[in-house]
Design a protein around this motif. Structure first.
Motif, PDB file in Angstrom:
ATOM      1  N   ILE A 110     -18.830  91.188 131.208  1.00 33.92           N
ATOM      2  CA  ILE A 110     -17.573  90.507 132.015  1.00 33.92           C
ATOM      3  C   ILE A 110     -17.904  90.585 133.564  1.00 33.92           C
ATOM      4  CG2 ILE A 110     -15.206  90.863 132.734  1.00 33.92           C
ATOM      5  CD1 ILE A 110     -14.667  91.902 129.951  1.00 33.92           C
ATOM      6  N   TYR A 111     -18.463  91.355 134.115  1.00 35.96           N
ATOM      7  CA  TYR A 111     -18.773  91.625 135.539  1.00 35.96           C
ATOM      8  C   TYR A 111     -19.777  90.456 135.944  1.00 35.96           C
ATOM      9  CZ  TYR A 111     -15.581  95.712 135.970  1.00 35.96           C
ATOM     10  OH  TYR A 111     -14.595  96.342 135.663  1.00 35.96           O
ATOM     11  N   SER A 112     -20.870  90.650 135.035  1.00 37.59           N
ATOM     12  CA  SER A 112     -22.031  89.606 135.345  1.00 37.59           C
ATOM     13  C   SER A 112     -21.492  88.106 135.234  1.00 37.59           C
ATOM     14  CB  SER A 112     -23.324  89.984 134.498  1.00 37.59           C
ATOM     15  OG  SER A 112     -23.786  90.991 134.752  1.00 37.59           O
ATOM     16  N   PHE A 113     -20.539  87.888 134.192  1.00 41.19           N
ATOM     17  CA  PHE A 113     -20.027  86.774 134.196  1.00 41.19           C
ATOM     18  C   PHE A 113     -19.305  86.177 135.207  1.00 41.19           C
ATOM     19  CE2 PHE A 113     -17.236  83.222 132.612  1.00 41.19           C
ATOM     20  CZ  PHE A 113     -17.849  82.754 131.606  1.00 41.19           C
ATOM     21  N   GLU A 155     -21.123  98.945 138.413  1.00 39.86           N
ATOM     22  CA  GLU A 155     -20.859 100.297 138.832  1.00 39.86           C
ATOM     23  C   GLU A 155     -19.704 100.931 137.848  1.00 39.86           C
ATOM     24  OE1 GLU A 155     -17.943  99.908 142.780  1.00 39.86           O
ATOM     25  OE2 GLU A 155     -19.908  99.924 142.732  1.00 39.86           O
ATOM     26  N   ASN A 156     -18.884 100.046 137.026  1.00 38.25           N
ATOM     27  CA  ASN A 156     -17.888 100.417 136.336  1.00 38.25           C
ATOM     28  C   ASN A 156     -17.707  99.975 135.027  1.00 38.25           C
ATOM     29  OD1 ASN A 156     -15.478 101.302 135.340  1.00 38.25           O
ATOM     30  ND2 ASN A 156     -14.377 101.592 137.380  1.00 38.25           N
ATOM     31  N   ILE A 157     -17.805 100.673 133.809  1.00 38.08           N
ATOM     32  CA  ILE A 157     -17.812 100.011 132.638  1.00 38.08           C
ATOM     33  C   ILE A 157     -16.641 100.352 131.693  1.00 38.08           C
ATOM     34  CG2 ILE A 157     -20.286  99.463 132.482  1.00 38.08           C
ATOM     35  CD1 ILE A 157     -20.787 102.004 131.035  1.00 38.08           C
ATOM     36  N   ASP A 158     -15.676 100.967 132.531  1.00 35.81           N
ATOM     37  CA  ASP A 158     -14.462 101.586 131.760  1.00 35.81           C
ATOM     38  C   ASP A 158     -13.675 100.406 131.192  1.00 35.81           C
ATOM     39  OD1 ASP A 158     -15.033 103.925 132.644  1.00 35.81           O
ATOM     40  OD2 ASP A 158     -13.607 104.406 134.245  1.00 35.81           O
ATOM     41  N   ILE A 159     -13.978  99.160 131.571  1.00 36.06           N
ATOM     42  CA  ILE A 159     -13.273  97.998 131.184  1.00 36.06           C
ATOM     43  C   ILE A 159     -13.576  97.817 129.570  1.00 36.06           C
ATOM     44  CG2 ILE A 159     -15.088  96.396 131.844  1.00 36.06           C
ATOM     45  CD1 ILE A 159     -12.781  94.438 132.481  1.00 36.06           C
ATOM     46  N   TYR A 160     -14.477  98.444 129.100  1.00 35.00           N
ATOM     47  CA  TYR A 160     -15.101  98.191 127.690  1.00 35.00           C
ATOM     48  C   TYR A 160     -14.396  99.172 126.757  1.00 35.00           C
ATOM     49  CZ  TYR A 160     -18.238  94.906 130.235  1.00 35.00           C
ATOM     50  OH  TYR A 160     -18.742  93.871 130.645  1.00 35.00           O
ATOM     51  N   SER A 161     -13.734 100.302 127.175  1.00 35.87           N
ATOM     52  CA  SER A 161     -13.026 101.196 126.409  1.00 35.87           C
ATOM     53  C   SER A 161     -12.291 100.496 125.199  1.00 35.87           C
ATOM     54  CB  SER A 161     -12.377 102.043 127.203  1.00 35.87           C
ATOM     55  OG  SER A 161     -13.305 103.064 127.995  1.00 35.87           O
ATOM     56  N   GLY A 162     -11.519  99.563 125.802  1.00 36.74           N
ATOM     57  CA  GLY A 162     -10.651  98.981 124.623  1.00 36.74           C
ATOM     58  C   GLY A 162     -11.525  98.292 123.468  1.00 36.74           C
ATOM     59  N   LEU A 163     -12.384  97.677 123.750  1.00 34.42           N
ATOM     60  CA  LEU A 163     -13.405  97.174 122.967  1.00 34.42           C
ATOM     61  C   LEU A 163     -14.149  98.083 122.019  1.00 34.42           C
ATOM     62  CD1 LEU A 163     -15.185  93.907 124.852  1.00 34.42           C
ATOM     63  CD2 LEU A 163     -13.433  94.015 122.868  1.00 34.42           C
ATOM     64  N   ALA A 164     -14.677  99.097 122.689  1.00 35.71           N
ATOM     65  CA  ALA A 164     -15.175 100.216 121.938  1.00 35.71           C
ATOM     66  C   ALA A 164     -14.459 101.125 120.725  1.00 35.71           C
ATOM     67  CB  ALA A 164     -15.916 101.198 122.971  1.00 35.71           C
ATOM     68  N   SER A 165     -13.156 100.826 121.120  1.00 37.65           N
ATOM     69  CA  SER A 165     -12.225 101.392 120.081  1.00 37.65           C
ATOM     70  C   SER A 165     -12.098 100.638 118.654  1.00 37.65           C
ATOM     71  CB  SER A 165     -10.929 101.633 120.683  1.00 37.65           C
ATOM     72  OG  SER A 165     -10.114 100.236 121.000  1.00 37.65           O
ATOM     73  N   LYS A 181     -21.517 110.013 135.044  1.00 41.62           N
ATOM     74  CA  LYS A 181     -21.033 111.262 134.547  1.00 41.62           C
ATOM     75  C   LYS A 181     -19.452 111.155 134.446  1.00 41.62           C
ATOM     76  CE  LYS A 181     -24.242 114.510 136.694  1.00 41.62           C
ATOM     77  NZ  LYS A 181     -24.460 115.581 137.668  1.00 41.62           N
ATOM     78  N   LYS A 182     -18.946 110.080 135.128  1.00 34.39           N
ATOM     79  CA  LYS A 182     -17.403 109.899 135.081  1.00 34.39           C
ATOM     80  C   LYS A 182     -17.349 108.687 133.752  1.00 34.39           C
ATOM     81  CE  LYS A 182     -16.404 110.958 139.959  1.00 34.39           C
ATOM     82  NZ  LYS A 182     -16.137 110.228 141.094  1.00 34.39           N
ATOM     83  N   THR A 183     -18.344 108.218 133.212  1.00 38.52           N
ATOM     84  CA  THR A 183     -18.198 107.147 132.077  1.00 38.52           C
ATOM     85  C   THR A 183     -17.757 107.618 131.014  1.00 38.52           C
ATOM     86  OG1 THR A 183     -19.672 105.639 133.690  1.00 38.52           O
ATOM     87  CG2 THR A 183     -19.194 105.309 131.026  1.00 38.52           C
ATOM     88  N   ASN A 184     -16.757 107.226 130.206  1.00 36.14           N
ATOM     89  CA  ASN A 184     -16.060 107.554 129.014  1.00 36.14           C
ATOM     90  C   ASN A 184     -15.901 106.504 128.193  1.00 36.14           C
ATOM     91  OD1 ASN A 184     -15.599 109.234 126.767  1.00 36.14           O
ATOM     92  ND2 ASN A 184     -13.812 109.874 127.888  1.00 36.14           N
TER      93      ASN A 184
END
Length: 261
Positions: A110-113, A155-165, A181-184
């Motif tokens: 998404i960010y690269s797009f 620098e932030n991939i938290d946006i993909y948490s919903g898809l990962a679920s 380390k802050k990525t979950n």
């Protein structure tokens, strides 16, 4: 003159040949080869209302170009699964999937797009809109296994948490600049140049070992993997870029390098 139906049939046949080669190479995972994608953004851009195609732009430091998406608004997702003619790209469907857990659907990050597009809305609107659109694509195509490739810095991939679920998510991050380390996110795998970085943030870390920008065939995969075997029970080995930049015969040989490794 070749009609759209014939083009579609040729593409489907070529993809079937690729899938057979992937099985011969004993690949655990492989994406759709995207033979019908003129660039990694176009079929997605052509499937979403409010996004048009702009001028040609150079992709990274390569001799490959892409049509810059012009994002006015991220609207409704159209039909990506049925045969239909589209302007400026081979006919849809976007993917030619096969059954099994090895096959991964592919979507550009998404960010690269957004960074590769011209925005006529706010950055925040584009991010939230594409997040919703990707969720719709997953639902429309009943995607179970999804690879998302962020070719540019992120620098932030938290946006993909919903898809990962909802899917088994594979994130490819060659240029992650944030605090890992802050990525979950909850991804099945995060593939980067350093498997130690995301070892605690995913089920199976991945490392890019096969150079897809070099015509040299001997990548010494086994020797490179051995350096990680004391630290990981499982590790995914991948190429560092699309094989599109190589002659087909070289790309095929590099793919077969995975065999038995």
């Amino acid at each position: 003159m070749i009609g759209s139906e014939e083009v579609g049939a040729i593409i489907s046949e070529e993809k079937s040949s690729f899938y057979e080669m992937a099985r011969t190479a004993m690949l655990d995972f492989f994406t759709d080869p995207l033979f019908n994608w003129h660039d990694i953004l176009r079929p997605v851009a052509l499937s979403i209302e409010g996004i048009n195609l702009g001028p040609l732009r150079r992709y990274k430091e390569t001799n490959t170009f892409y049509r810059e998406p012009l994002i006015k608004v991220v609207g409704k997702v159209g039909d990506m699964e049925s045969f239909r003619e589209v302007k400026d790209n081979p006919p849809f469907p976007v993917f030619h999937r096969i059954p099994g857990k090895s096959y991964l659907h592919f979507l550009p990050g998404i960010y690269s797009f957004i960074r590769m597009s011209s925005l006529h809305c706010s950055f925040e609107e584009a991010v939230s809109g594409l997040e919703r659109a990707y969720s719709k694509i997953v639902d429309q195509l009943s995607i179970e296994n999804l690879l998302i490739y962020e070719p540019l810095e992120v620098e932030n991939i938290d946006i993909y948490s919903g898809l990962a679920s909802t899917v088994s998510l594979f994130l490819v991050l060659p240029q992650f600049t944030g605090d890992h380390k802050k990525t979950n996110v909850g991804a099945h795998s995060i593939i980067s140049h350093d498997p130690y970085k995301f070892a605690r943030q995913c089920e199976v870390p991945g490392v890019m070992l096969v150079d897809a920008l070099s015509t040299k065939v001997g990548d010494r995969i086994v020797d490179k993997v051995r350096s990680f075997t004391d630290d990981f029970d499982k590790i995914i080995v991948s190429n560092n870029e699309s094989f599109d930049f190589l002659p087909r015969v070289i790309a095929d040989r590099k793919l077969m390098n995975f065999r038995g490794n």
